[in-house]
Design a protein around this motif. Sequence first.
Motif, PDB file in Angstrom:
ATOM      1  N   SER A  93       2.167   1.693  -3.557  1.00 50.17           N
ATOM      2  CA  SER A  93       1.121   2.083  -4.508  1.00 50.17           C
ATOM      3  C   SER A  93       0.828   3.578  -4.501  1.00 50.17           C
ATOM      4  N   LYS A  94       1.162   4.269  -3.443  1.00 51.29           N
ATOM      5  CA  LYS A  94       0.927   5.715  -3.374  1.00 51.29           C
ATOM      6  C   LYS A  94       1.855   6.490  -4.302  1.00 51.29           C
TER       7      LYS A  94
ATOM      8  N   SER B  94       0.829  -1.214   0.000  1.00 54.89           N
ATOM      9  CA  SER B  94       0.000   0.000   0.000  1.00 54.89           C
ATOM     10  C   SER B  94       0.863   1.265   0.000  1.00 54.89           C
TER      11      SER B  94
END
Length: 79
Positions: free
Chosen positions: A71-72, A68
């Motif tokens: 993914s930013k 996560s």
Amino acid sequence: MRTGSIGAWRSLTDIDDLRKVFPSADGVRVYSGRTATVFNIGGNKYRLITAIHYNAQRVYVMRFLTHSEYSKDTWKDNL
């Protein structure tokens, strides 16, 4: 992630050679214009972001992120 012998690492000359040993490795362009090599680890749970200097036979660990966090895409701005 698989491990490789030191001899196998020494024969690598570019990302194409690396992908023969580590198929999940990807070259990703970062803010500086350079290419970081990203490895998927733990069944896609983590990303190991490295700078590989093939000519000097050196691997530098730049970041270790969760999926996560990776993914930013904000990590690219600092490299």
